[in-house]
Write a protein that holds these residues in place. Structure first.
Motif, PDB file in Angstrom:
ATOM      1  N   PRO A  14       0.832  -1.217   0.000  1.00  0.00           N
ATOM      2  CA  PRO A  14       0.000   0.000   0.000  1.00  0.00           C
ATOM      3  C   PRO A  14       0.862   1.260   0.000  1.00  0.00           C
ATOM      4  O   PRO A  14       1.878   1.321   0.693  1.00  0.00           O
ATOM      5  N   GLY A  15       0.439   2.227  -0.816  1.00  0.00           N
ATOM      6  CA  GLY A  15       1.206   3.453  -0.964  1.00  0.00           C
ATOM      7  C   GLY A  15       2.205   3.414  -2.092  1.00  0.00           C
ATOM      8  O   GLY A  15       2.782   4.442  -2.451  1.00  0.00           O
ATOM      9  N   GLY A  16       2.414   2.245  -2.654  1.00  0.00           N
ATOM     10  CA  GLY A  16       3.379   2.092  -3.725  1.00  0.00           C
ATOM     11  C   GLY A  16       2.819   2.477  -5.086  1.00  0.00           C
ATOM     12  O   GLY A  16       1.690   2.972  -5.202  1.00  0.00           O
ATOM     13  N   SER A  17       3.628   2.237  -6.111  1.00  0.00           N
ATOM     14  CA  SER A  17       3.269   2.596  -7.475  1.00  0.00           C
ATOM     15  C   SER A  17       3.519   1.437  -8.430  1.00  0.00           C
ATOM     16  O   SER A  17       4.376   0.582  -8.184  1.00  0.00           O
ATOM     17  N   LEU A  18       2.763   1.445  -9.504  1.00  0.00           N
ATOM     18  CA  LEU A  18       2.946   0.512 -10.611  1.00  0.00           C
ATOM     19  C   LEU A  18       2.610   1.226 -11.904  1.00  0.00           C
ATOM     20  O   LEU A  18       1.786   2.154 -11.912  1.00  0.00           O
ATOM     21  N   ARG A  19       3.236   0.775 -12.974  1.00  0.00           N
ATOM     22  CA  ARG A  19       2.909   1.300 -14.299  1.00  0.00           C
ATOM     23  C   ARG A  19       2.536   0.140 -15.197  1.00  0.00           C
ATOM     24  O   ARG A  19       3.347  -0.768 -15.418  1.00  0.00           O
ATOM     25  N   GLN A  81      -0.341   4.812 -15.150  1.00  0.00           N
ATOM     26  CA  GLN A  81       0.524   5.045 -14.008  1.00  0.00           C
ATOM     27  C   GLN A  81      -0.333   5.085 -12.761  1.00  0.00           C
ATOM     28  O   GLN A  81      -1.258   5.906 -12.676  1.00  0.00           O
ATOM     29  N   MET A  82      -0.039   4.209 -11.830  1.00  0.00           N
ATOM     30  CA  MET A  82      -0.848   4.082 -10.620  1.00  0.00           C
ATOM     31  C   MET A  82       0.009   4.409  -9.404  1.00  0.00           C
ATOM     32  O   MET A  82       1.005   3.726  -9.149  1.00  0.00           O
ATOM     33  N   ASN A  83      -0.367   5.457  -8.701  1.00  0.00           N
ATOM     34  CA  ASN A  83       0.347   5.889  -7.503  1.00  0.00           C
ATOM     35  C   ASN A  83      -0.550   5.787  -6.271  1.00  0.00           C
ATOM     36  O   ASN A  83      -1.773   5.672  -6.402  1.00  0.00           O
ATOM     37  N   SER A  84       0.071   5.861  -5.124  1.00  0.00           N
ATOM     38  CA  SER A  84      -0.675   5.811  -3.853  1.00  0.00           C
ATOM     39  C   SER A  84      -1.663   4.652  -3.844  1.00  0.00           C
ATOM     40  O   SER A  84      -2.837   4.812  -3.507  1.00  0.00           O
ATOM     41  N   LEU A  85      -1.170   3.497  -4.214  1.00  0.00           N
ATOM     42  CA  LEU A  85      -2.051   2.340  -4.365  1.00  0.00           C
ATOM     43  C   LEU A  85      -2.633   1.895  -3.036  1.00  0.00           C
ATOM     44  O   LEU A  85      -1.980   1.983  -1.973  1.00  0.00           O
ATOM     45  N   LYS A  86      -3.861   1.421  -3.113  1.00  0.00           N
ATOM     46  CA  LYS A  86      -4.607   0.966  -1.945  1.00  0.00           C
ATOM     47  C   LYS A  86      -4.985  -0.499  -2.119  1.00  0.00           C
ATOM     48  O   LYS A  86      -5.093  -0.975  -3.258  1.00  0.00           O
ATOM     49  N   PRO A  87      -5.241  -1.195  -1.027  1.00  0.00           N
ATOM     50  CA  PRO A  87      -5.663  -2.599  -1.158  1.00  0.00           C
ATOM     51  C   PRO A  87      -6.894  -2.760  -2.047  1.00  0.00           C
ATOM     52  O   PRO A  87      -7.003  -3.769  -2.771  1.00  0.00           O
ATOM     53  N   ILE A 118      -2.344  -5.420  -4.189  1.00  0.00           N
ATOM     54  CA  ILE A 118      -1.843  -4.425  -3.231  1.00  0.00           C
ATOM     55  C   ILE A 118      -1.998  -5.016  -1.830  1.00  0.00           C
ATOM     56  O   ILE A 118      -3.107  -5.185  -1.338  1.00  0.00           O
ATOM     57  N   SER A 119      -0.886  -5.328  -1.236  1.00  0.00           N
ATOM     58  CA  SER A 119      -0.928  -5.983   0.064  1.00  0.00           C
ATOM     59  C   SER A 119       0.385  -5.764   0.793  1.00  0.00           C
ATOM     60  O   SER A 119       1.449  -5.690   0.181  1.00  0.00           O
ATOM     61  N   SER A 120       0.287  -5.687   2.107  1.00  0.00           N
ATOM     62  CA  SER A 120       1.496  -5.585   2.921  1.00  0.00           C
ATOM     63  C   SER A 120       1.940  -6.950   3.420  1.00  0.00           C
ATOM     64  O   SER A 120       2.939  -7.073   4.113  1.00  0.00           O
TER      65      SER A 120
END
Length: 120
Positions: A14-19, A81-87, A118-120
């Motif tokens: 969570p909070g990370g980014s992916l493209r 572009q995906m930022n501030s990713l959430k579960p 999206i998981s910790s």
């Protein structure tokens, strides 16, 4: 035959980014709208972002301010572009395009999907 091939999915905290990337291949004369959809487990497929042939973009309310769709017309590609990713962003992400083939047919094409977790 026209195909869309996605890449870039994966596991992110969570909070990370992916493209995500999507490439359109085949006998294509032109491409109208290109878009990203997603399908979360147990839910229906939903629109995430659209990039029209007229250079306009639109986003689902849930991703506004966090996701950005872009397009490379010359190379027939679309990106997310995906930022501030959430579960709750977890799901299979699909590329979608309305394509005019070299035979003049207008067809809607879907990619095979790429999994975003999206998981910790």
């Amino acid at each position: 035959q026209v195909q869309l091939v996605e890449s870039g999915g994966g596991l992110v905290q969570p909070g990370g980014s992916l493209r995500l990337s999507c490439a359109a291949t085949g006998s294509i004369l032109s491409i109208d709208d290109m878009a990203w959809y997603r399908q979360a487990p147990g839910k229906e497929r939903e629109s995430v972002a659209t990039f029209s042939r007229r250079f306009t973009t639109s986003y689902a309310d849930s991703v506004k301010g966090r996701f950005t769709i872009s397009r490379d017309y010359a190379n027939k590609m679309v990106y997310l572009q995906m930022n501030s990713l959430k579960p709750e962003d977890t799901g299979v992400y699909y590329c979608n395009a309305r394509v005019v083939t070299d035979r003049g047919a207008s067809v809607e094409v879907w990619g095979q999907g790429t999994l975003v977790t999206i998981s910790s």
